[in-house]
Design a protein around this motif. Sequence first.
Motif, short mmCIF file in Angstrom:
data_model
loop_
_atom_site.label_atom_id
_atom_site.label_comp_id
_atom_site.label_asym_id
_atom_site.label_seq_id
_atom_site.Cartn_x
_atom_site.Cartn_y
_atom_site.Cartn_z
N PHE A 58 32.32 31.17 48.00
CA PHE A 58 31.82 32.48 48.43
C PHE A 58 31.53 32.49 49.93
CE2 PHE A 58 31.07 33.43 43.96
CZ PHE A 58 31.29 34.79 43.92
N PRO A 78 36.40 32.73 46.19
CA PRO A 78 35.91 32.10 44.95
C PRO A 78 37.07 31.75 44.02
CG PRO A 78 34.65 34.08 45.43
CD PRO A 78 35.75 34.03 46.44
N LYS A 79 38.09 32.60 44.04
CA LYS A 79 39.25 32.37 43.18
C LYS A 79 39.96 31.09 43.59
CE LYS A 79 43.37 34.12 41.21
NZ LYS A 79 43.87 32.90 40.60
N ASN A 82 38.03 28.28 42.34
CA ASN A 82 38.22 28.30 40.89
C ASN A 82 39.55 27.67 40.48
OD1 ASN A 82 37.65 28.98 38.26
ND2 ASN A 82 37.06 31.07 38.76
N THR A 95 28.64 37.07 32.29
CA THR A 95 28.09 38.15 33.09
C THR A 95 28.52 39.53 32.62
OG1 THR A 95 29.84 37.60 34.59
CG2 THR A 95 27.63 36.95 35.23
N VAL A 107 38.46 36.55 30.50
CA VAL A 107 38.59 37.51 31.61
C VAL A 107 39.37 36.89 32.77
CG1 VAL A 107 37.32 38.60 33.50
CG2 VAL A 107 36.62 38.99 31.16
N GLY A 108 40.39 37.58 33.20
CA GLY A 108 41.20 37.10 34.33
C GLY A 108 42.27 36.11 33.94
N ARG A 164 33.86 28.23 28.46
CA ARG A 164 35.00 28.80 29.17
C ARG A 164 35.46 27.85 30.28
NH1 ARG A 164 37.12 33.92 31.90
NH2 ARG A 164 37.42 33.18 34.01
#
Lengths: 271, 340
Positions: A58, A78-79, A82, A95, A107-108, A164
Amino acid sequence: MAKSTSKPIFSLKNVTKDFAGYKALNDVSLEVYPGQVLCLLGDNGAGKSTLIKVLSGFHKPTEGTVQWEGENVEFKSPKDANDRGVATVHQFGGTFPLMSVGRSFFVGLEPTKGWGPFKRFDKKYANQVAVREMQALGITRVTDGERLIGSLSGGERQASAIARAVHFGAKVLILDEPTAALGVKEATHVLRIIMQAKHKGIAVILVTHNVSHALTVGDHFAVLIRGEKADDFKKGERTREQITDLMAGGEAMAELENELNTLTGTINQIH
Amino acid sequence: MAAQKPVFDVRSLLRRPEFGAFVSALFVFIFFAIFGGAEFLGPGGLSSTLNIAAELGLIALPVALVMIAGDLDLSVGSTMMASAVVMALLSGTYGLPTIVGVGGALAVGLIAGFLNGIITTKTNLPSFVVTLAVSFATSGLAFGIIRLLTGTLQADVTPEPWLKDTLGTLFFNNWEGAIGLFIIVSAIVSWILYKTKYGNWIYAIGGDVVSAKATGIPVDKVRIALFMGSGVGSALLGIVQTAMYNSAQVGAGSSFVFNSIIAVVIGGVLLTGGYGSPVGVVLGCITFATVGQGIYYTGWESDWALLFIGTLLLAAVLSNNTFRRLALGGGKKKSAKESK
């Protein structure tokens, strides 16, 4: 200094993060090893959040370098972090409270079936995997992937987010105050899950206020005070009192206790 | 919350986002079936209700996606009017083939939606301000152009049979072609939301935009695409009305801005985003239309319909919140430590 025989997977070298003249982090170096739990301790405003934001892409450090598996890296987003294998789980876990367990798990990274224009989200598979992975972490109460995340308990939400991360092959798992909002029993469960992740060879970074929780699972410890690393030690090298003192900003806890004693003394006199 | 008895079948039904919409649709239907009498239940009454619902739905369904993703679109009315104007100018005033006019109308929808999306995502301003601004600008531009080119606010067009006989006519003297389009749009929107990964992205963006971004979802692109979707929905209605009335309906449109939002909210979509279903929105449109049309068959003044809609809207918002709490209160022992 904490040393280990294996090589660190992730490290910070003299990292400084400057927000318009205010040094949220000052010359912090840190090493994270696979299969170990690093506990990041410190009072509010000590720079823990900034540190994990640097680790998870971030924020970019103002000075210093981030190394991933021995090589200098710069996370663009962040991706980006990740994709390398850094997963961050926040205090409340999943979240998306209004999404189902299965949907939020993916998600994603949605699994699809079919082809071309008929390619569709594989809900059955998503629900199955999400439930299976949570069960593997000892969450047996969740059997339906259609349940909404918001209907889970705090510990279960943490578990869903950790599950996850584990499922998608996270190498470094950053947990931001995972036990802060939990009751004793739930917190114990989350700590057990942290140990499970550790035994899978994942490097865990645990941010916490709670010295007991840290001592239960931590392999090494770093204490931040006002943006600087005040101490860095391995399991067994410090007593609980020393750690508590450090976390209170170096101010001896004994002094504080004395002060409290005089206060309660006054109250007793009134009685 | 008090201790809950595990009445799971009922609770899981209650937890569905369209449950409230179903109850309100059923309620108004029964209400007007009683007070509106046989005529409301006859083909004339039912078709006029469904016609209104279908027209509204063309806009409300894509707007629902925008709202589930956490945005608002207040420009649908102007976009609809502007696309009708462009269609009538191209195919009427300039005598080009109907397909050119239809293409022009759709292009207006896409462009207006793109502008809404790009400005909202680039400036980080609230979408209701951006779309309101775009709405006024679009209206002004459309009025200005039509007056400049024709000297009036009137543009007539005679659509070619392929359009006139499908979207511009009443089947069996009652049923608008828009109903077919409404079914198609419902199917597409449902498919996107339930069956594709984009649906998951839309829920995630509406749920928590920061986390959605962190997981790698191209948040800006999705939001722009959704605004373009509601632009296309508005353009479709512009095309339908132009085909029906053989002229651009310059005065129409503004009512659809709030009516679409009302239908979406009655349909169970949370104003905060992240939750809702196309089935609910279809029911929301039907509820809205039932009130508007049903009132004629009661013989009462139509003013009362507004009171009805206002009450329904408030009830819907309140019950949406309640249903959301129910949906979140799925666990047995959770309520004890909901302290965050």
